[in-house]
Design a protein around this motif. Structure first.
Motif, PDB file in Angstrom:
ATOM      1  N   ILE A  65      -9.673  25.220  -0.487  1.00  0.00           N
ATOM      2  CA  ILE A  65      -8.527  24.335  -0.211  1.00  0.00           C
ATOM      3  C   ILE A  65      -7.287  24.815  -0.963  1.00  0.00           C
ATOM      4  CG2 ILE A  65      -7.638  21.990  -0.580  1.00  0.00           C
ATOM      5  CD1 ILE A  65     -10.621  21.059  -0.030  1.00  0.00           C
ATOM      6  N   ASP A  66      -7.463  25.197  -2.228  1.00  0.00           N
ATOM      7  CA  ASP A  66      -6.321  25.675  -3.026  1.00  0.00           C
ATOM      8  C   ASP A  66      -5.756  26.977  -2.452  1.00  0.00           C
ATOM      9  OD1 ASP A  66      -6.658  23.510  -4.662  1.00  0.00           O
ATOM     10  OD2 ASP A  66      -7.470  24.625  -6.374  1.00  0.00           O
ATOM     11  N   GLU A  67      -6.651  27.892  -2.049  1.00  0.00           N
ATOM     12  CA  GLU A  67      -6.188  29.182  -1.543  1.00  0.00           C
ATOM     13  C   GLU A  67      -5.534  29.043  -0.177  1.00  0.00           C
ATOM     14  OE1 GLU A  67      -5.231  33.108  -1.886  1.00  0.00           O
ATOM     15  OE2 GLU A  67      -6.158  31.848  -3.429  1.00  0.00           O
ATOM     16  N   VAL A  68      -6.073  28.206   0.663  1.00  0.00           N
ATOM     17  CA  VAL A  68      -5.497  27.986   2.004  1.00  0.00           C
ATOM     18  C   VAL A  68      -4.108  27.376   1.876  1.00  0.00           C
ATOM     19  CG1 VAL A  68      -5.721  26.664   4.149  1.00  0.00           C
ATOM     20  CG2 VAL A  68      -7.708  27.837   3.202  1.00  0.00           C
ATOM     21  N   ASN A  69      -3.980  26.420   0.970  1.00  0.00           N
ATOM     22  CA  ASN A  69      -2.673  25.818   0.676  1.00  0.00           C
ATOM     23  C   ASN A  69      -1.978  25.313   1.952  1.00  0.00           C
ATOM     24  OD1 ASN A  69      -0.603  24.961  -0.993  1.00  0.00           O
ATOM     25  ND2 ASN A  69       0.479  26.929  -0.951  1.00  0.00           N
ATOM     26  N   LYS A  70      -2.754  24.625   2.776  1.00  0.00           N
ATOM     27  CA  LYS A  70      -2.249  23.961   3.995  1.00  0.00           C
ATOM     28  C   LYS A  70      -1.794  24.916   5.098  1.00  0.00           C
ATOM     29  CE  LYS A  70      -2.943  19.753   2.547  1.00  0.00           C
ATOM     30  NZ  LYS A  70      -4.025  18.958   3.158  1.00  0.00           N
ATOM     31  N   ARG A  71      -2.127  26.212   4.982  1.00  0.00           N
ATOM     32  CA  ARG A  71      -1.716  27.144   6.050  1.00  0.00           C
ATOM     33  C   ARG A  71      -2.470  26.869   7.354  1.00  0.00           C
ATOM     34  NH1 ARG A  71      -2.527  32.844   3.273  1.00  0.00           N
ATOM     35  NH2 ARG A  71      -4.044  31.647   2.049  1.00  0.00           N
ATOM     36  N   VAL A  72      -3.732  26.504   7.234  1.00  0.00           N
ATOM     37  CA  VAL A  72      -4.534  26.066   8.384  1.00  0.00           C
ATOM     38  C   VAL A  72      -5.374  24.882   7.899  1.00  0.00           C
ATOM     39  CG1 VAL A  72      -4.677  28.353   9.485  1.00  0.00           C
ATOM     40  CG2 VAL A  72      -6.472  27.638   7.871  1.00  0.00           C
ATOM     41  N   PRO A  73      -5.895  24.069   8.820  1.00  0.00           N
ATOM     42  CA  PRO A  73      -6.776  22.975   8.383  1.00  0.00           C
ATOM     43  C   PRO A  73      -8.088  23.503   7.810  1.00  0.00           C
ATOM     44  CG  PRO A  73      -5.996  22.626  10.640  1.00  0.00           C
ATOM     45  CD  PRO A  73      -5.629  24.027  10.265  1.00  0.00           C
ATOM     46  N   VAL A  74      -8.596  22.808   6.792  1.00  0.00           N
ATOM     47  CA  VAL A  74      -9.910  23.130   6.220  1.00  0.00           C
ATOM     48  C   VAL A  74     -10.873  21.999   6.583  1.00  0.00           C
ATOM     49  CG1 VAL A  74     -11.232  23.594   4.119  1.00  0.00           C
ATOM     50  CG2 VAL A  74      -8.865  24.399   4.303  1.00  0.00           C
ATOM     51  N   TYR A  75     -11.924  22.370   7.300  1.00  0.00           N
ATOM     52  CA  TYR A  75     -12.979  21.445   7.714  1.00  0.00           C
ATOM     53  C   TYR A  75     -14.131  21.615   6.724  1.00  0.00           C
ATOM     54  CZ  TYR A  75     -10.529  21.682  12.244  1.00  0.00           C
ATOM     55  OH  TYR A  75      -9.580  21.649  13.241  1.00  0.00           O
ATOM     56  N   VAL A  76     -14.530  20.534   6.068  1.00  0.00           N
ATOM     57  CA  VAL A  76     -15.527  20.633   5.000  1.00  0.00           C
ATOM     58  C   VAL A  76     -16.800  19.889   5.394  1.00  0.00           C
ATOM     59  CG1 VAL A  76     -16.029  20.184   2.573  1.00  0.00           C
ATOM     60  CG2 VAL A  76     -13.697  20.776   3.269  1.00  0.00           C
ATOM     61  N   GLY A  77     -17.919  20.590   5.360  1.00  0.00           N
ATOM     62  CA  GLY A  77     -19.208  19.978   5.667  1.00  0.00           C
ATOM     63  C   GLY A  77     -19.696  19.103   4.530  1.00  0.00           C
ATOM     64  N   THR A  78     -19.987  17.844   4.855  1.00  0.00           N
ATOM     65  CA  THR A  78     -20.481  16.904   3.840  1.00  0.00           C
ATOM     66  C   THR A  78     -21.767  16.211   4.292  1.00  0.00           C
ATOM     67  OG1 THR A  78     -19.064  15.138   4.715  1.00  0.00           O
ATOM     68  CG2 THR A  78     -18.191  16.422   2.861  1.00  0.00           C
ATOM     69  N   GLY A  79     -22.355  16.700   5.363  1.00  0.00           N
ATOM     70  CA  GLY A  79     -23.513  16.028   5.946  1.00  0.00           C
ATOM     71  C   GLY A  79     -24.769  16.157   5.099  1.00  0.00           C
ATOM     72  N   GLY A  80     -25.680  15.220   5.326  1.00  0.00           N
ATOM     73  CA  GLY A  80     -26.967  15.206   4.648  1.00  0.00           C
ATOM     74  C   GLY A  80     -27.827  14.106   5.231  1.00  0.00           C
ATOM     75  N   ASN A  81     -28.966  13.859   4.623  1.00  0.00           N
ATOM     76  CA  ASN A  81     -29.888  12.850   5.151  1.00  0.00           C
ATOM     77  C   ASN A  81     -29.579  11.437   4.682  1.00  0.00           C
ATOM     78  OD1 ASN A  81     -31.472  14.502   6.735  1.00  0.00           O
ATOM     79  ND2 ASN A  81     -32.780  15.097   5.034  1.00  0.00           N
ATOM     80  N   SER A  82     -29.132  11.316   3.449  1.00  0.00           N
ATOM     81  CA  SER A  82     -28.886  10.000   2.858  1.00  0.00           C
ATOM     82  C   SER A  82     -27.450   9.561   3.120  1.00  0.00           C
ATOM     83  CB  SER A  82     -29.144  10.074   1.351  1.00  0.00           C
ATOM     84  OG  SER A  82     -28.456   9.057   0.667  1.00  0.00           O
ATOM     85  N   THR A  83     -27.290   8.419   3.776  1.00  0.00           N
ATOM     86  CA  THR A  83     -25.938   7.930   4.077  1.00  0.00           C
ATOM     87  C   THR A  83     -25.122   7.771   2.801  1.00  0.00           C
ATOM     88  OG1 THR A  83     -26.792   6.769   6.025  1.00  0.00           O
ATOM     89  CG2 THR A  83     -24.633   6.093   5.220  1.00  0.00           C
ATOM     90  N   SER A  84     -25.738   7.229   1.756  1.00  0.00           N
ATOM     91  CA  SER A  84     -24.982   6.996   0.518  1.00  0.00           C
ATOM     92  C   SER A  84     -24.540   8.313  -0.119  1.00  0.00           C
ATOM     93  CB  SER A  84     -25.796   6.172  -0.485  1.00  0.00           C
ATOM     94  OG  SER A  84     -26.970   6.862  -0.844  1.00  0.00           O
ATOM     95  N   GLU A  85     -25.387   9.340  -0.033  1.00  0.00           N
ATOM     96  CA  GLU A  85     -25.019  10.644  -0.599  1.00  0.00           C
ATOM     97  C   GLU A  85     -23.881  11.286   0.194  1.00  0.00           C
ATOM     98  OE1 GLU A  85     -27.148  14.891  -1.597  1.00  0.00           O
ATOM     99  OE2 GLU A  85     -28.415  13.104  -1.637  1.00  0.00           O
ATOM    100  N   VAL A  86     -23.941  11.150   1.516  1.00  0.00           N
ATOM    101  CA  VAL A  86     -22.864  11.688   2.366  1.00  0.00           C
ATOM    102  C   VAL A  86     -21.553  10.954   2.072  1.00  0.00           C
ATOM    103  CG1 VAL A  86     -22.063  12.056   4.729  1.00  0.00           C
ATOM    104  CG2 VAL A  86     -24.472  12.400   4.183  1.00  0.00           C
ATOM    105  N   LEU A  87     -21.625   9.640   1.902  1.00  0.00           N
ATOM    106  CA  LEU A  87     -20.428   8.858   1.569  1.00  0.00           C
ATOM    107  C   LEU A  87     -19.801   9.351   0.267  1.00  0.00           C
ATOM    108  CD1 LEU A  87     -21.456   5.130   2.243  1.00  0.00           C
ATOM    109  CD2 LEU A  87     -20.010   6.584   3.631  1.00  0.00           C
TER     110      LEU A  87
END
Length: 292
Positions: A65-87
């Motif tokens: 995110i710091d290196e991109v510095n808003k030049r393009v969007p950064v899509y970040v994977g946060t998925g997992g099995n536990s809803t609370s952990e993903v939150l």
């Protein structure tokens, strides 16, 4: 925000000790942006998210995110099995400055479609930034049904789906059922980029664009220009790489090929092992084909 174009499903660079390599990450980010990608998708399947701790994910996302510095969007994977952990992870990535979250369906367990809807609703309510659904049934054992996607597309900050089912009819159903919503459908199968664009997909999240970025980008650009001959040629060219990728466990072949052209992304993380010597010869032949 509009989700479109060729978005690179970026690998996670490691050093020889299997720790995140910050310098190689910055180099890769800049190489991809300079090659014309429309966004960077980190901590997906090719990013080895399933082999990283949450602390490592946060550290890696911060570098990108710091290196991109808003030049393009950064899509970040946060998925997992536990809803609370993903939150929890999703909130931390939002605070870091992620533009979009990518949330894979739970895996190993097989929740009902209604349970999946509740999972995504809870995540969408917990953050303000957009969310991309991620469907990869061969890895998770779950397919996001079109009716499920129709319901989720009505949630304001669920804005797109990456479909890696490998089935064009799946992409087509998603496009048809969400046509009245502000919602984008993206191919996650690199073999289907052009076919998906032709039926109304907005773009692709493509792992092959780590290595053959210009070829992947040219599929999209030539499609927009209406030059189908060039778009078809570029789409066919991807198959040379895809054939070699099948010779090892994801993402070992891709990372080895990137190493061989001077992008020091390091090895895949154990238990995925180094590529065999006879496979390296096949990778070299493939690189020769692309003249890289």
């Amino acid at each position: 925000m509009e989700v479109k174009g060729i978005i690179t499903a970026m690998v996670t660079p490691f050093d020889e000790n299997q720790r995140i390599n910050a310098d190689a990450t910055r180099q890769l980010v800049n190489t991809l942006i300079h090659s014309g990608v429309s966004g960077l998708f980190i901590l997906g399947t090719n990013g080895e998210f399933h082999l990283l701790t949450n602390d490592e994910k946060i550290a890696f996302a911060k570098i990108v995110i710091d290196e991109v510095n808003k030049r393009v969007p950064v899509y970040v994977g946060t998925g997992g099995n536990s809803t609370s952990e993903v939150l929890e992870l999703s909130k931390k990535m939002e605070a870091l400055g992620a533009d979009v979250l990518s949330v894979i369906t739970p895996y190993f367990l097989v929740p009902s479609q209604n349970e999946i809807i509740q999972h995504y609703k809870a995540i969408a309510e917990a953050v303000r930034i957009p969310i991309v659904l991620y469907n990869i049934p061969k890895n998770t054992g779950i397919n996001l049904e079109p009716e499920t996607v129709r319901q989720l597309a009505k949630i304001k900050n669920i804005i797109a789906i990456k479909d890696s089912s490998g089935k064009l009819e799946n992409i087509e159903k998603y496009i048809q059922i969400t046509k009245d919503e502000d919602f984008s459908v993206l191919s996650g199968s690199d073999s289907l980029i052009l076919s998906a664009l032709k039926i109304g997909a907005a773009g692709a999240i493509a792992a092959t664009s780590n290595l053959i970025t210009a070829i992947d980008v040219s599929i999209y650009e030539n499609f927009l220009k209406g030059d189908m001959e060039k778009a078809e040629k570029a789409q066919q060219d991807i198959e040379v790489l895809r054939a070699v990728l099948k010779l090892g466990t994801v993402p070992s072949i891709l990372k080895k090929a990137m190493e061989m052209i001077g992008i020091p992304v390091g090895p895949a993380r154990l238990p995925v092992t180094e590529v065999k010597e006879e496979t390296v010869k096949k990778i070299r032949e493939m690189l020769d084909y692309y003249k890289v």
